[in-house]
Design an enzyme around this catalytic site. Structure first.
Site, mmCIF file in Angstrom:
data_model
loop_
_atom_site.group_PDB
_atom_site.id
_atom_site.type_symbol
_atom_site.label_atom_id
_atom_site.label_comp_id
_atom_site.label_asym_id
_atom_site.label_seq_id
_atom_site.Cartn_x
_atom_site.Cartn_y
_atom_site.Cartn_z
ATOM 1 N N GLU A 59 -44.527 31.701 -36.744
ATOM 2 C CA GLU A 59 -44.632 31.797 -38.192
ATOM 3 C C GLU A 59 -45.947 32.445 -38.613
ATOM 4 O O GLU A 59 -45.988 33.181 -39.604
ATOM 5 C CB GLU A 59 -44.495 30.412 -38.818
ATOM 6 C CG GLU A 59 -43.124 29.768 -38.668
ATOM 7 C CD GLU A 59 -42.893 29.159 -37.295
ATOM 8 O OE1 GLU A 59 -41.754 28.764 -37.005
ATOM 9 O OE2 GLU A 59 -43.854 29.087 -36.499
ATOM 10 N N PRO A 264 -44.905 32.604 -20.771
ATOM 11 C CA PRO A 264 -44.389 31.354 -21.347
ATOM 12 C C PRO A 264 -44.744 31.228 -22.827
ATOM 13 O O PRO A 264 -45.788 31.712 -23.282
ATOM 14 C CB PRO A 264 -45.082 30.274 -20.511
ATOM 15 C CG PRO A 264 -45.445 30.953 -19.229
ATOM 16 C CD PRO A 264 -45.778 32.350 -19.622
ATOM 17 N N ARG A 265 -43.885 30.545 -23.574
ATOM 18 C CA ARG A 265 -44.081 30.391 -25.015
ATOM 19 C C ARG A 265 -45.313 29.569 -25.338
ATOM 20 O O ARG A 265 -46.041 29.866 -26.286
ATOM 21 C CB ARG A 265 -42.832 29.732 -25.614
ATOM 22 C CG ARG A 265 -42.925 29.424 -27.107
ATOM 23 C CD ARG A 265 -42.882 30.678 -27.938
ATOM 24 N NE ARG A 265 -42.824 30.403 -29.368
ATOM 25 C CZ ARG A 265 -42.779 31.332 -30.305
ATOM 26 N NH1 ARG A 265 -42.779 32.616 -29.964
ATOM 27 N NH2 ARG A 265 -42.722 31.016 -31.581
ATOM 28 N N MET A 304 -53.020 34.182 -25.137
ATOM 29 C CA MET A 304 -52.378 34.036 -26.434
ATOM 30 C C MET A 304 -52.680 35.246 -27.310
ATOM 31 O O MET A 304 -53.763 35.831 -27.226
ATOM 32 C CB MET A 304 -52.869 32.763 -27.124
ATOM 33 C CG MET A 304 -52.462 31.467 -26.411
ATOM 34 S SD MET A 304 -50.682 31.245 -26.348
ATOM 35 C CE MET A 304 -50.312 31.074 -28.089
ATOM 36 N N GLY A 305 -51.721 35.596 -28.160
ATOM 37 C CA GLY A 305 -51.941 36.666 -29.132
ATOM 38 C C GLY A 305 -51.934 38.050 -28.553
ATOM 39 O O GLY A 305 -52.435 38.991 -29.185
ATOM 40 N N GLU A 306 -51.370 38.229 -27.351
ATOM 41 C CA GLU A 306 -51.370 39.547 -26.709
ATOM 42 C C GLU A 306 -49.956 40.057 -26.442
ATOM 43 O O GLU A 306 -49.768 40.898 -25.564
ATOM 44 C CB GLU A 306 -52.137 39.495 -25.389
ATOM 45 C CG GLU A 306 -53.632 39.447 -25.523
ATOM 46 C CD GLU A 306 -54.317 39.812 -24.213
ATOM 47 O OE1 GLU A 306 -55.278 40.581 -24.271
ATOM 48 O OE2 GLU A 306 -53.879 39.346 -23.143
ATOM 49 N N ASN A 330 -38.580 35.829 -31.659
ATOM 50 C CA ASN A 330 -38.598 37.072 -32.434
ATOM 51 C C ASN A 330 -38.237 38.287 -31.575
ATOM 52 O O ASN A 330 -39.066 38.824 -30.839
ATOM 53 C CB ASN A 330 -39.973 37.265 -33.067
ATOM 54 C CG ASN A 330 -39.981 38.395 -34.075
ATOM 55 O OD1 ASN A 330 -39.011 39.125 -34.223
ATOM 56 N ND2 ASN A 330 -41.087 38.542 -34.788
ATOM 57 N N LEU A 332 -37.445 41.134 -32.863
ATOM 58 C CA LEU A 332 -37.837 42.353 -33.570
ATOM 59 C C LEU A 332 -39.127 42.947 -33.010
ATOM 60 O O LEU A 332 -39.354 44.153 -33.131
ATOM 61 C CB LEU A 332 -38.006 42.063 -35.062
ATOM 62 C CG LEU A 332 -36.750 41.577 -35.783
ATOM 63 C CD1 LEU A 332 -37.071 41.235 -37.234
ATOM 64 C CD2 LEU A 332 -35.639 42.617 -35.703
ATOM 65 N N GLU A 333 -39.979 42.109 -32.403
ATOM 66 C CA GLU A 333 -41.245 42.627 -31.863
ATOM 67 C C GLU A 333 -41.013 43.619 -30.725
ATOM 68 O O GLU A 333 -41.544 44.739 -30.774
ATOM 69 C CB GLU A 333 -42.132 41.466 -31.425
ATOM 70 C CG GLU A 333 -42.645 40.644 -32.597
ATOM 71 C CD GLU A 333 -43.369 39.385 -32.169
ATOM 72 O OE1 GLU A 333 -44.167 38.863 -32.961
ATOM 73 O OE2 GLU A 333 -43.129 38.900 -31.030
#
EC number: 2.4.99.12
Length: 414
Positions: A59, A264-265, A304-306, A330, A332-333
């Site tokens: 989100e 992994p998520r 994270m964030g990559e 997601n 769409l990414e």
């Protein structure tokens, strides 16, 4: 019914805190900043124009274009962003720094909610996707603070759940406006009794590709090997890492130099994923390790964030949460990054995106874990097919942009 709901929340609060303690064994941040969860936050130096809530990483990423546009419109330090999870918090801090004010979301307890609102005094509030909090929504209504549930989605499964308490849901939705992702989502919200619903599309289409990450991804691919087949298994959950690794082992019988980037998520599962790789007997490297990749078969994306770094380094992407009963993540990414997209059958949280990509022939849905290897084999055998699917995905995302502009107009009209 709200008094009963509130009583249950107070009774459950000790157990919620205990759960945070238990989760902190894997992720220590869960035991920190508890004061924020009860509304104890510092008063801002200037009025907060907009408060945006995004529960976690997904989100937060979806909200990023909106948050950045709000900062540009209202100025630094005038947008307050809340999250629920430490990973979401880390993503906001990393991406936005001191451009926004940030804290955890208060629990939906009347005193915590009132304390938080009275301290930050927001001019408007935006709740991302489907976070319906009865006490918060009522408190905002009493204070006449406009509330918008943005990028709202309601899966058939969630709709059935809310339908069991239809009157309670209707009372909660009467406090807000709903900007739905799709006509189907809008109809489900209206069926629950939401009086103000509009269809604005999905702002995930408006996510700008981060050039720095794309450049880092191209550099990563150089280090891994430009001639080696590379695929990504992104946002995986328990059970999906094993499925991906087994598919990869089968692929390597035909392409011995093939590489899997496994992401992994949740960060607390990085070490578990590493142990799963080891049990499969595959050589691997961690993204966090500085040493050369060499001839390893797997890169563990323990950062994270990559995500766009990984997508930019690959030839195809499988998006997790779709082989297990999570509802998908997601898709769409990777489509926006120009990759053919694979996912499993459990995509109830992303049905419009699923239908769009399948209709544009930009994605393949596999029936189960056994379907991964044949689908990937077909893609690795046919470079022209990969190119067509990747181009179709890029075009599908580009053609559906525009929800962000509509949301900003809706906020300004409140």
């Amino acid at each position: 019914m709200r008094p009963l709901y509130t009583l249950l929340l107070y009774l459950l609060t000790p157990f919620v805190l205990l759960r945070l303690l238990l989760r902190s064994r894997a992720l220590p941040d869960y035991r920190r900043r508890w004061n924020e969860r009860f509304g104890f936050v510092p008063r801002p130096e200037q009025p907060v124009a907009v408060w945006v809530h995004a529960v976690s990483v997904g989100e937060s990423l979806a909200a990023m274009p909106l948050i950045k546009a709000l900062v540009e419109r209202h100025g630094r330090g005038r947008v307050w962003v809340t999250t629920t999870t430490p990973t979401g918090s880390a993503r906001v801090t990393e991406a936005l720094g001191d451009a926004v004010l940030h804290s955890y979301m208060p629990y939906d307890l009347p005193d915590a909610v009132a304390r938080f609102i009275d301290r930050i005094r927001p001019g408007r509030v935006v709740i991302m996707e489907t976070e319906l909090w009865p006490n918060l929504f009522q408190a905002l209504k009493r204070r006449r603070i406009p509330l918008l549930v943005a990028n709202a989605r309601l899966s058939p499964r969630s709709f059935r759940g809310y339908s069991r308490v239809r009157g309670f849901a209707a009372d909660t939705l009467a406090c807000c406006r709903v900007a739905a992702q799709s006509p189907a989502d809008a109809e489900r919200f209206r069926s629950l009794g939401a009086p103000q619903v509009t269809v604005m599309g999905n702002i995930k289409f408006d996510l700008a590709l981060p050039e720095a990450q794309l450049a880092a991804g191209r550099e990563l691919r150089e280090r891994v090997g430009t001639q080696r087949p590379v695929w990504i298994a992104a946002s995986t959950h328990e059970g999906e890492e094993l499925a991906a690794l087994q598919a990869h082992a089968a692929l390597r019988r035909r392409w011995p130099d093939a590489v899997l980037i496994l992401v992994p998520r949740h960060p607390q599962r990085f070490d578990e994923a590493a142990r799963t790789i080891e049990r499969q007997g595959l050589a691997y490297r961690r993204r966090s390790e500085p040493r050369a990749f060499g001839d390893a078969a797997v890169l563990l994306g323990d950062s994270m964030g990559e995500i766009f770094v990984y997508y930019a380094a690959g030839d195809a992407a499988f998006v997790g949460g779709s082989l297990v009963d999570v509802g998908g993540h997601n898709v769409l990414e990777p489509a926006a990054a120009g990759l053919p997209v694979l996912f499993g059958p459990r995509m109830h949280n992303f049905l419009p995106a699923r239908e769009l990509l399948l209709a544009r022939e930009a994605a393949v849905e596999v029936a189960d874990a056994a379907g991964l290897e044949p689908a990937l084999t077909r893609l690795f055998e046919d470079a022209a097919l990969r190119e067509r699917m990747g181009a179709a995905g890029r075009e599908a995302v580009a053609a559906n942009r525009g929800a962000l502009h509509k949301l900003l107009q809706e906020l300004e009209s409140a």
